[in-house]
Design a protein around this motif. Structure first.
Motif, PDB file in Angstrom:
ATOM      1  N   LYS A  75       0.826  -1.215   0.000  1.00 18.17           N
ATOM      2  CA  LYS A  75       0.000   0.000   0.000  1.00 18.17           C
ATOM      3  C   LYS A  75       0.856   1.259   0.000  1.00 18.17           C
ATOM      4  CE  LYS A  75      -0.960   0.724   4.963  1.00 18.17           C
ATOM      5  NZ  LYS A  75      -0.207  -0.320   5.716  1.00 18.17           N
ATOM      6  N   SER A 212       3.264   2.479  12.677  1.00 23.90           N
ATOM      7  CA  SER A 212       4.303   2.914  11.756  1.00 23.90           C
ATOM      8  C   SER A 212       5.323   3.777  12.483  1.00 23.90           C
ATOM      9  CB  SER A 212       3.664   3.706  10.612  1.00 23.90           C
ATOM     10  OG  SER A 212       4.452   3.606   9.458  1.00 23.90           O
ATOM     11  N   GLU A 286       6.473  -7.142   7.553  1.00 23.68           N
ATOM     12  CA  GLU A 286       5.744  -6.470   6.468  1.00 23.68           C
ATOM     13  C   GLU A 286       6.231  -5.027   6.304  1.00 23.68           C
ATOM     14  OE1 GLU A 286       1.972  -6.746   8.307  1.00 23.68           O
ATOM     15  OE2 GLU A 286       1.700  -8.864   7.835  1.00 23.68           O
ATOM     16  N   LYS A 289       7.251   1.320   4.326  1.00 22.16           N
ATOM     17  CA  LYS A 289       8.080   2.514   4.298  1.00 22.16           C
ATOM     18  C   LYS A 289       9.577   2.203   4.222  1.00 22.16           C
ATOM     19  CE  LYS A 289       6.515   5.840   6.760  1.00 22.16           C
ATOM     20  NZ  LYS A 289       6.030   6.550   7.959  1.00 22.16           N
ATOM     21  N   TYR A 383       3.636   6.234   0.729  1.00 19.30           N
ATOM     22  CA  TYR A 383       2.414   6.959   1.074  1.00 19.30           C
ATOM     23  C   TYR A 383       2.397   8.374   0.491  1.00 19.30           C
ATOM     24  CZ  TYR A 383       2.654   3.058   4.285  1.00 19.30           C
ATOM     25  OH  TYR A 383       2.796   1.797   4.804  1.00 19.30           O
TER      26      TYR A 383
END
Ligand SMILES: *Cc1c(COP(=O)(O)O)cnc(C)c1O
Length: 427
Positions: A75, A212, A286, A289, A383
């Motif tokens: 994503k 995050s 996972e 970033k 992102y």
């Protein structure tokens, strides 16, 4: 200039590749970025494939002494070329929607190397993912029950847990605390076990993603402690999934997560767990970033300079429609003026052109800015484009990939027809 070698290299080859990677600069130069801005126009996102390769190598080296697998949380950046590049490194992929699962399949990932970590989704989407044969982490008792009813023990499945740990850069990017919507709260263990029993479920993995930008390795160790307690309740485990959230430096002099230390600690945990559990488990991660953030640059151009008593504004040809992280999370992105890198230092409010409050940086020292200059936002790989929109009927930017020293357009800038593409004119 080929540096992407197959993932399972003999040690000598591995060392050669790593020495080579370290020896070459993994940042794009001011000249390269200027050339790309001139060639493709602005605003434009630029991604550096070799930087992604370097980040992945750092992970695999740091975790070499444990049985760890990495699933890129796509994503963060889903362009199909990025997915293909990441697959070519031997990395797996983590998806947060069934459409991302389909993208990953299209990019050539083997279903066994795809993980679907869902949250709050309709069960039909889980069925669709199961139809592709991918790994699945389920995040509610409700969907776990539906899964049991539909598949029983025939489809090994992971469960996403909520550990009630506060972690992450700020509340908006924390997902493991006690008010978070994510995962099945750990205190509902008995309800999970009842479903496992009732449907003969094979729980292949336990998953916890606390958020995050987690710099502190101890947060991951707290998660490991929870896994330690829970694992003996599940006899079919294959993996313990510690999620993503590795921090990368955004500011000058900032440090990211100590991946090497984490790698050591995870190896220790897995060794200890083997004694308790009787079998060796894999650690899954996972990272989103960590793999792509620093590989990305967002180049904008200054439309307008405006002076006032309180601030000098540098207004760029972009806004939160292209890079929303500063407004959404108050994230810091380093900004450089690549048109005047030797100019005197001055302070600016860097703002966008959207009709809303739209400030990238309130008071930022930059080399003197002139109208027409290119300003680059760094760490824009994760992102950035993904959270973009057509707000104010503006176009999504182009995307460019730099690989092996060459640049390639990997997504065209929108054109006017794109704004109307799905509209149905009935009047
Ligand atoms: C977003 C997300 C990640 C990636 O987070 P990063 O901070 O980009 O590493 C990993 N796992 C899950 C379940 C996520 O939702």
């Amino acid at each position: 200039m080929k540096i992407i070698l197959p993932p399972n290299l003999p040690n000598r080859e591995k060392k050669r590749r790593n020495d080579y990677l370290r020896s070459m600069s993994q940042t794009l130069s001011t000249e390269q970025l200027n050339r790309i801005a001139d060639h493709y126009g602005t605003p434009v996102y630029v991604y550096h494939a070799e930087k992604i390769t370097q980040q992945f190598s750092r992970l695999t080296e740091a975790f070499a002494s444990s049985d760890s697998r990495f699933f890129y949380a796509c994503k963060a950046l889903t362009n199909i070329n990025i997915l293909k590049h990441i697959r070519s490194l031997g990395c797996n992929v983590d998806c947060s929607s069934v459409n991302e699962v389909h993208l990953a399949v299209k990019a050539g990932f083997d279903p066994k190397n795809i993980l679907y970590t869902s949250n709050g989704i309709a069960f039909s989407e889980i069925e669709e993912a199961a139809g592709q044969g991918v790994n699945i982490n389920i995040d509610s008792l409700s969907n776990l029950e539906k899964f049991g009813r539909r598949y029983g023990g025939t489809y090994p499945v992971g469960i996403r847990l909520r550990p009630n740990i506060m972690a992450g850069g700020n509340l908006k990017i924390s997902t493991g605390h006690e008010k978070s919507k994510f995962g099945i709260p750990v205190e509902q263990l008995n309800a999970i076990l009842a479903l496992v029993e009732k449907y003969d479920l094979r729980i292949a993995g336990l998953h916890i993603h606390t958020g995050s930008e987690i710099r502190d390795v101890e947060v991951f160790m707290k998660v490991a402690d929870i896994f330690f307690e829970l694992a003996p309740h599940f006899k079919d485990l294959v993996y313990l999934d510690l999620g993503g959230g590795f921090k990368v430096p955004y500011k000058e002099n900032e440090t990211g997560t100590d991946i090497e230390l984490l790698g050591q600690k995870v190896a220790e945990v897995l060794n200890k767990l083997q004694q308790v559990y009787g079998r060796r488990l894999q650690a899954w991660f996972e990272p989103g970033k960590f793999l792509v953030s620093e590989a990305g640059y967002f180049i904008t151009q200054v439309n307008v300079l405006k002076e006032s008593a309180t601030a000098a504004f540098a207004g760029v040809n972009s806004g939160f429609n292209h890079l929303i992280r500063p407004m959404f999370y108050e994230s810091y992105h380093r900004i450089t003026n690549i048109s005047n890198p030797e100019g005197d230092k001055k302070h600016y409010a860097v703002v966008g052109n959207i009709c809303e409050t739209d400030t990238f940086a309130w008071d930022r020292e930059l080399n003197e800015v002139r109208e027409g200059d290119f300003l680059v936002f760094h760490n824009a790989g994760a992102y950035g484009f993904e959270m973009g929109s057509n707000y104010n009927s503006r176009y999504l930017p182009a995307q460019v990939l730099v690989k092996d020293g060459a640049h390639h357009l990997i997504r065209k800038r929108d054109v006017f027809d794109d704004l109307l593409r799905n509209q149905v004119e009935v009047l």
